[in-house]
Write a protein that holds these residues in place. Structure first.
Motif, PDB file in Angstrom:
ATOM      1  N   ASP A   1     -37.178 168.260 -27.245  1.00 41.43           N
ATOM      2  CA  ASP A   1     -37.461 166.873 -26.841  1.00 41.43           C
ATOM      3  C   ASP A   1     -38.818 166.727 -26.163  1.00 41.43           C
ATOM      4  O   ASP A   1     -39.320 165.613 -26.022  1.00 41.43           O
ATOM      5  CB  ASP A   1     -36.344 166.335 -25.928  1.00 41.43           C
ATOM      6  CG  ASP A   1     -36.195 167.147 -24.647  1.00 41.43           C
ATOM      7  OD1 ASP A   1     -36.602 168.319 -24.650  1.00 41.43           O
ATOM      8  OD2 ASP A   1     -35.667 166.613 -23.668  1.00 41.43           O
ATOM      9  N   SER A   2     -39.419 167.832 -25.754  1.00 42.92           N
ATOM     10  CA  SER A   2     -40.722 167.756 -25.100  1.00 42.92           C
ATOM     11  C   SER A   2     -41.838 167.904 -26.139  1.00 42.92           C
ATOM     12  O   SER A   2     -41.948 168.945 -26.795  1.00 42.92           O
ATOM     13  CB  SER A   2     -40.838 168.872 -24.049  1.00 42.92           C
ATOM     14  OG  SER A   2     -42.189 169.128 -23.758  1.00 42.92           O
TER      15      SER A   2
ATOM     16  N   MET B   1     -43.838 171.008 -25.495  1.00 49.75           N
ATOM     17  CA  MET B   1     -43.188 172.253 -25.927  1.00 49.75           C
ATOM     18  C   MET B   1     -43.224 172.397 -27.445  1.00 49.75           C
ATOM     19  O   MET B   1     -43.401 173.501 -27.962  1.00 49.75           O
ATOM     20  CB  MET B   1     -41.735 172.302 -25.431  1.00 49.75           C
ATOM     21  CG  MET B   1     -41.561 172.742 -24.002  1.00 49.75           C
ATOM     22  SD  MET B   1     -42.461 174.243 -23.527  1.00 49.75           S
ATOM     23  CE  MET B   1     -41.837 175.446 -24.682  1.00 49.75           C
TER      24      MET B   1
ATOM     25  N   ASN C   1     -31.576 171.537 -23.724  1.00 44.07           N
ATOM     26  CA  ASN C   1     -31.451 170.244 -23.027  1.00 44.07           C
ATOM     27  C   ASN C   1     -32.210 169.142 -23.760  1.00 44.07           C
ATOM     28  O   ASN C   1     -33.428 169.060 -23.679  1.00 44.07           O
ATOM     29  CB  ASN C   1     -32.000 170.371 -21.606  1.00 44.07           C
ATOM     30  CG  ASN C   1     -31.216 171.345 -20.774  1.00 44.07           C
ATOM     31  OD1 ASN C   1     -29.998 171.237 -20.676  1.00 44.07           O
ATOM     32  ND2 ASN C   1     -31.896 172.320 -20.211  1.00 44.07           N
ATOM     33  N   MET C   2     -31.453 168.315 -24.445  1.00 46.10           N
ATOM     34  CA  MET C   2     -32.072 167.205 -25.168  1.00 46.10           C
ATOM     35  C   MET C   2     -31.124 166.009 -25.137  1.00 46.10           C
ATOM     36  O   MET C   2     -29.914 166.180 -25.017  1.00 46.10           O
ATOM     37  CB  MET C   2     -32.332 167.588 -26.632  1.00 46.10           C
ATOM     38  CG  MET C   2     -33.351 168.694 -26.812  1.00 46.10           C
ATOM     39  SD  MET C   2     -33.598 169.115 -28.540  1.00 46.10           S
ATOM     40  CE  MET C   2     -32.070 169.952 -28.945  1.00 46.10           C
ATOM     41  N   THR C   3     -31.684 164.811 -25.247  1.00 43.96           N
ATOM     42  CA  THR C   3     -30.840 163.611 -25.306  1.00 43.96           C
ATOM     43  C   THR C   3     -30.288 163.460 -26.724  1.00 43.96           C
ATOM     44  O   THR C   3     -30.639 164.245 -27.603  1.00 43.96           O
ATOM     45  CB  THR C   3     -31.648 162.355 -24.950  1.00 43.96           C
ATOM     46  OG1 THR C   3     -32.823 162.359 -25.743  1.00 43.96           O
ATOM     47  CG2 THR C   3     -32.010 162.335 -23.488  1.00 43.96           C
TER      48      THR C   3
ATOM     49  N   THR D   1     -34.815 176.663 -20.994  1.00 45.41           N
ATOM     50  CA  THR D   1     -34.997 177.060 -19.589  1.00 45.41           C
ATOM     51  C   THR D   1     -33.708 177.656 -19.028  1.00 45.41           C
ATOM     52  O   THR D   1     -33.727 178.308 -17.993  1.00 45.41           O
ATOM     53  CB  THR D   1     -35.371 175.848 -18.706  1.00 45.41           C
ATOM     54  OG1 THR D   1     -34.381 174.839 -18.863  1.00 45.41           O
ATOM     55  CG2 THR D   1     -36.728 175.306 -19.057  1.00 45.41           C
TER      56      THR D   1
ATOM     57  N   ASP E   1     -42.794 171.305 -19.179  1.00 44.57           N
ATOM     58  CA  ASP E   1     -41.378 171.173 -19.547  1.00 44.57           C
ATOM     59  C   ASP E   1     -40.492 171.481 -18.337  1.00 44.57           C
ATOM     60  O   ASP E   1     -39.454 170.861 -18.134  1.00 44.57           O
ATOM     61  CB  ASP E   1     -41.071 172.136 -20.706  1.00 44.57           C
ATOM     62  CG  ASP E   1     -39.669 171.945 -21.240  1.00 44.57           C
ATOM     63  OD1 ASP E   1     -39.300 170.786 -21.507  1.00 44.57           O
ATOM     64  OD2 ASP E   1     -38.937 172.939 -21.385  1.00 44.57           O
ATOM     65  N   ILE E   2     -40.947 172.449 -17.528  1.00 44.95           N
ATOM     66  CA  ILE E   2     -40.174 172.838 -16.343  1.00 44.95           C
ATOM     67  C   ILE E   2     -40.220 171.711 -15.292  1.00 44.95           C
ATOM     68  O   ILE E   2     -39.182 171.290 -14.781  1.00 44.95           O
ATOM     69  CB  ILE E   2     -40.745 174.146 -15.719  1.00 44.95           C
ATOM     70  CG1 ILE E   2     -40.984 175.223 -16.780  1.00 44.95           C
ATOM     71  CG2 ILE E   2     -39.890 174.634 -14.549  1.00 44.95           C
ATOM     72  CD1 ILE E   2     -39.825 176.000 -17.253  1.00 44.95           C
TER      73      ILE E   2
ATOM     74  N   GLN F   1     -38.093 168.616 -15.954  1.00 50.68           N
ATOM     75  CA  GLN F   1     -36.676 168.766 -15.621  1.00 50.68           C
ATOM     76  C   GLN F   1     -36.452 168.751 -14.112  1.00 50.68           C
ATOM     77  O   GLN F   1     -35.455 168.221 -13.626  1.00 50.68           O
ATOM     78  CB  GLN F   1     -36.134 170.063 -16.232  1.00 50.68           C
ATOM     79  CG  GLN F   1     -36.152 170.003 -17.747  1.00 50.68           C
ATOM     80  CD  GLN F   1     -35.489 171.219 -18.368  1.00 50.68           C
ATOM     81  OE1 GLN F   1     -34.325 171.473 -18.142  1.00 50.68           O
ATOM     82  NE2 GLN F   1     -36.231 171.961 -19.157  1.00 50.68           N
TER      83      GLN F   1
ATOM     84  N   SER G   1     -33.588 161.926 -20.217  1.00 47.21           N
ATOM     85  CA  SER G   1     -33.480 163.267 -20.773  1.00 47.21           C
ATOM     86  C   SER G   1     -32.506 164.102 -19.945  1.00 47.21           C
ATOM     87  O   SER G   1     -32.223 163.774 -18.804  1.00 47.21           O
ATOM     88  CB  SER G   1     -34.849 163.946 -20.786  1.00 47.21           C
ATOM     89  OG  SER G   1     -35.318 164.068 -19.481  1.00 47.21           O
ATOM     90  N   THR G   2     -32.004 165.158 -20.540  1.00 49.29           N
ATOM     91  CA  THR G   2     -31.123 166.036 -19.789  1.00 49.29           C
ATOM     92  C   THR G   2     -31.985 167.099 -19.122  1.00 49.29           C
ATOM     93  O   THR G   2     -33.155 167.237 -19.451  1.00 49.29           O
ATOM     94  CB  THR G   2     -30.103 166.702 -20.717  1.00 49.29           C
ATOM     95  OG1 THR G   2     -30.812 167.357 -21.750  1.00 49.29           O
ATOM     96  CG2 THR G   2     -29.166 165.678 -21.293  1.00 49.29           C
ATOM     97  N   TYR G   3     -31.408 167.809 -18.174  1.00 48.28           N
ATOM     98  CA  TYR G   3     -32.227 168.776 -17.457  1.00 48.28           C
ATOM     99  C   TYR G   3     -31.396 169.979 -17.043  1.00 48.28           C
ATOM    100  O   TYR G   3     -30.174 169.926 -17.008  1.00 48.28           O
ATOM    101  CB  TYR G   3     -32.843 168.121 -16.199  1.00 48.28           C
ATOM    102  CG  TYR G   3     -31.818 167.718 -15.177  1.00 48.28           C
ATOM    103  CD1 TYR G   3     -31.169 166.497 -15.272  1.00 48.28           C
ATOM    104  CD2 TYR G   3     -31.472 168.571 -14.135  1.00 48.28           C
ATOM    105  CE1 TYR G   3     -30.204 166.134 -14.359  1.00 48.28           C
ATOM    106  CE2 TYR G   3     -30.514 168.218 -13.204  1.00 48.28           C
ATOM    107  CZ  TYR G   3     -29.890 166.982 -13.326  1.00 48.28           C
ATOM    108  OH  TYR G   3     -28.937 166.635 -12.414  1.00 48.28           O
ATOM    109  N   ASP G   4     -32.111 171.044 -16.744  1.00 52.93           N
ATOM    110  CA  ASP G   4     -31.480 172.263 -16.245  1.00 52.93           C
ATOM    111  C   ASP G   4     -31.782 172.330 -14.746  1.00 52.93           C
ATOM    112  O   ASP G   4     -32.945 172.459 -14.352  1.00 52.93           O
ATOM    113  CB  ASP G   4     -32.073 173.463 -16.994  1.00 52.93           C
ATOM    114  CG  ASP G   4     -31.625 174.787 -16.400  1.00 52.93           C
ATOM    115  OD1 ASP G   4     -30.670 174.782 -15.607  1.00 52.93           O
ATOM    116  OD2 ASP G   4     -32.228 175.820 -16.749  1.00 52.93           O
TER     117      ASP G   4
ATOM    118  N   ASN H   1     -31.364 174.561 -12.636  1.00 49.68           N
ATOM    119  CA  ASN H   1     -31.828 175.853 -12.120  1.00 49.68           C
ATOM    120  C   ASN H   1     -33.210 176.243 -12.622  1.00 49.68           C
ATOM    121  O   ASN H   1     -33.683 177.336 -12.333  1.00 49.68           O
ATOM    122  CB  ASN H   1     -30.844 176.958 -12.526  1.00 49.68           C
ATOM    123  CG  ASN H   1     -29.473 176.701 -11.964  1.00 49.68           C
ATOM    124  OD1 ASN H   1     -29.324 176.463 -10.779  1.00 49.68           O
ATOM    125  ND2 ASN H   1     -28.467 176.709 -12.830  1.00 49.68           N
ATOM    126  N   THR H   2     -33.820 175.369 -13.385  1.00 45.69           N
ATOM    127  CA  THR H   2     -35.071 175.786 -14.017  1.00 45.69           C
ATOM    128  C   THR H   2     -36.179 176.026 -12.994  1.00 45.69           C
ATOM    129  O   THR H   2     -36.269 175.344 -11.978  1.00 45.69           O
ATOM    130  CB  THR H   2     -35.539 174.749 -15.061  1.00 45.69           C
ATOM    131  OG1 THR H   2     -36.609 175.303 -15.786  1.00 45.69           O
ATOM    132  CG2 THR H   2     -35.969 173.441 -14.432  1.00 45.69           C
TER     133      THR H   2
END
Lengths: 125, 253
Positions: free
Chosen positions: A11-12, A15, A57-59, A86, B187-188, B191, B229-232, B234-235
């Protein structure tokens, strides 16, 4: 130059660009991009691919759901999948393995790691 | 004392510390005791008076009893309101303090990640600039070396210089790719910012919940699900060699 046709899902945009550049540097020029699992599935249904590189992790549809869906589809189930994410918790990695990913890279990665994992996947084939 | 529970909705009553009216209300609580005293007094008077005169006093006593119940109910309401506000405030303080600290920590991670990546990129750019300067210098010397070698009929010095330039250019290419790797920090941080946004949303919702009058707004705010957007959670932007080794070990099993 490799004849692999790669579906790159992240999604990035940054990236996707980094991954596409790294893949091209490794000799993989035929790359189609998608920004989430849903879009990737549409592209997978419309074209033939030999390899999938996906984020988690993506929508719309996350990478894990995408992998599970691909593995349930008879036409696409055999396509090797590399997850680049990640997420580095052991339970996440195990879940991805169970879903059917062939290898797993944690971000931030280096081109060497990417090269090793792709080679490892195709050495098993 | 009546046990009637007070369910009167509050219209943003504030807190005992911030609203001067609370002190006044709290001061009025002894009124209940004074009504009780009056009731007891009326009962004594009624007992002392002969037959027919006692009816009026009895009526007075009933009215006093009603007043006592009303005061009692008001007292219950007051106690409920005060304790509810105290509870809500303590609850909010406990929850939001954690949320704010976590948000602060999350934003600090973004700053640290950006700082680290920026330095790494600057180092790589400086390296690249130095490599380019060397290559340009060597390229400028090539015609001279070519002429010098030509006298011998072979070009060993020239070829050696050319090889060095090729090596420098390859080195430069490596540095350029390294810059690209460092750019993964975006990207980090994306999130990390996403998680900070969620935490701020939760803190906002809990703040609104404290003011009961705004409950519907708070419930709407609790529905916040991030900016798309979704995220981690712990990233982090850190070397991944060890993590990658552990992951590789899982795949090798």
């Amino acid at each position: 130059m490799s004849s692999l046709r790669i579906l790159l899902v992240d999604d990035s945009p940054t990236m996707r660009r980094i991954l596409a550049n790294s893949l091209k540097h490794l000799g993989y020029d035929d790359i189609i991009e998608a920004e989430n699992g849903r879009e990737a599935l549409d592209k997978l249904h419309a074209e033939q691919f030999n390899f999938i590189v996906t984020d988690w992790n993506m929508t719309e549809m996350d990478g894990l759901t995408f992998v599970k869906t691909v593995k349930e589809e008879s036409d696409a189930a055999a396509i090797p999948i590399l997850m680049v994410t990640t997420r580095s918790q052991q339970e996440d990695v195990v879940e991805a393995m169970r879903a059917g990913v062939n290898n797993y890279i944690v971000k931030p990665f280096t081109p060497q790691t990417l090269k090793q994992k792709i080679e490892a996947i195709f050495a098993q084939k | 004392m009546s046990t009637t529970r007070c369910n009167t909705p509050m219209d943003s009553p504030g807190s005992p510390e911030t609203n001067p009216g609370w002190t006044e209300l709290e001061d009025s609580i002894p009124l209940f005791d004074r009504v009780k005293t009056l009731q007891n007094l009326a009962a004594s008077i009624s007992a002392d008076l002969p037959g027919g005169h006692g009816e009026l006093v009895n009526h007075f006593q009933e009215e006093l009893h009603g007043l006592s119940e009303a005061v009692n109910h008001a007292f219950n309401c007051l106690t409920w309101v005060i304790s509810t506000i105290h509870d809500r405030r303590s609850e909010w303080e406990a929850k939001t303090e954690g949320l704010i600290r976590r948000t602060e920590k999350q934003l600090s991670k973004v700053t640290a990640t950006t700082e680290t990546a920026t330095h790494q990129i600057l180092d790589a750019v400086e390296n690249l600039t130095s490599i380019q300067a060397n290559a340009i210098q060597k390229a400028r010397e090539l015609p001279t070396l070519f002429d010098q070698d030509s006298e011998q009929g072979s070009w060993p010095t020239f070829q050696s210089a050319l090889q060095q330039i090729i090596a420098e250019l390859e080195n430069a290419q490596g540095n350029a790719f390294q810059i690209m790797d460092y750019l993964q920090f975006q990207d980090i941080t994306a999130q990390q910012i996403e998680q900070a946004y969620i935490l701020l949303g939760e803190a906002e919702a809990k703040l609104i919940l404290v003011t009961m009058a705004l409950r519907p707004v708070a419930q709407a705010a609790l529905g916040i699900r991030g900016i798309g957007s979704t995220y981690d959670a712990n990233t982090e932007y850190a070397p991944t060699e060890e993590k990658q080794k552990q992951i590789d070990a899982l795949f090798e099993k």
